[in-house]
Design a protein around this motif. Sequence first.
Motif, PDB file in Angstrom:
ATOM      1  N   ASP A 161      81.054  36.269  45.107  1.00  0.00           N
ATOM      2  CA  ASP A 161      81.899  35.898  46.242  1.00  0.00           C
ATOM      3  C   ASP A 161      81.471  34.544  46.807  1.00  0.00           C
ATOM      4  N   GLY A 162      82.457  33.697  47.056  1.00  0.00           N
ATOM      5  CA  GLY A 162      82.202  32.396  47.666  1.00  0.00           C
ATOM      6  C   GLY A 162      81.891  31.297  46.680  1.00  0.00           C
ATOM      7  N   PRO A 164      82.626  28.808  43.750  1.00  0.00           N
ATOM      8  CA  PRO A 164      83.869  28.290  43.178  1.00  0.00           C
ATOM      9  C   PRO A 164      84.158  28.892  41.805  1.00  0.00           C
ATOM     10  N   ASN A 194      87.525  36.885  49.425  1.00  0.00           N
ATOM     11  CA  ASN A 194      86.389  35.964  49.429  1.00  0.00           C
ATOM     12  C   ASN A 194      86.268  35.121  48.162  1.00  0.00           C
ATOM     13  N   THR A 195      87.286  35.162  47.309  1.00  0.00           N
ATOM     14  CA  THR A 195      87.221  34.353  46.098  1.00  0.00           C
ATOM     15  C   THR A 195      87.552  32.905  46.417  1.00  0.00           C
ATOM     16  N   ASN A 196      86.693  32.015  45.962  1.00  0.00           N
ATOM     17  CA  ASN A 196      86.852  30.581  46.207  1.00  0.00           C
ATOM     18  C   ASN A 196      87.440  29.932  44.948  1.00  0.00           C
ATOM     19  N   GLN A 198      88.927  27.353  42.557  1.00  0.00           N
ATOM     20  CA  GLN A 198      88.979  25.901  42.395  1.00  0.00           C
ATOM     21  C   GLN A 198      89.536  25.582  41.004  1.00  0.00           C
TER      22      GLN A 198
END
Length: 319
Positions: A161-162, A164, A194-196, A198
Amino acid sequence: MRILKITGSVLAVLLISLLAFFTYQFWPRTVETLADINAKIPAPTTSTGVRISAFSTGYNESPEAVIYSGGSVFETHKSVYSGFIIEHPKATILLEGGVGENIGAEHAANFNAFERQLFAYTKTQTARERMIGANYDPSKIDRVLLTHLHWDHGAVIPDFDGVPIMTTNAELAFARAEAPTNFSIFEEHLNRKNTNWQPFDLSDVPYGPFKQSFDMFLDGSIVAVPLGGHTNGSIGVFVTTDQGQRYFFIGDASWSLDAVKNANPKIPLVQGLVDHDKAQTELTLALLHEVYKDNPEIQFVPTHDGPIVDLLAQFPKFE
């Protein structure tokens, strides 16, 4: 007597049908190759500062004949759910990552009984568990790079989680569109709060025979290229270590290095289950076959080919 004759005829038809089915599925096939192309891959011109380590999070075993056309019915192939930690001077990348801590519940929620049996495997340790067990801080992972978003690749997402999560924009759009009806894609891997994400686009800069590429650090050390077909936005990743060893991680474009060497596609039944575009997948395999022939110094690494993954330094060792 008439009943016996009818029964015998029915059995004969069934046996002939089964024989025809198995002959069609397991008759050795190759894709049409591209022998007239130059498939040479450029090498970085300076040292990369990169080192790499491999691990697996689980495995299953099946006859080679199920993994690729022309494989032996009697030889066993070990398929693994692998990941690779790539330490670059500018960032530490987790390429792939295998299955995560939630995989049991995810299987139960997304698969019916037949599918759970079809995709059964033996779990070992997740990427995060392996890192913690080796006193390697998981927070060192700066980015997670995925070749595509089928469940056995996206399953690592909830464990980071968090961090990229990088895949192509085309792949993320494809996965989100397909998830409601495609059993190979789990919606919970795509819609986590909470997935970042990119995602990135491949540029129109050629890399060897590939018409597009993405040079992550603009130094030639980690370069993504398109390997469409298995999914719409699948990629492969070239990695060159500081020692000059070169790898080509090809995701699920093929499940076996032997299949790349001999241009053997998956069997028709499996193609229908897991490959989004059969024709494009076979074109990609034909290109991989030429790249393999023209670059003997590059070690190809299919994500699920256990014996090939084992050739790399095994975590916590690096090379």
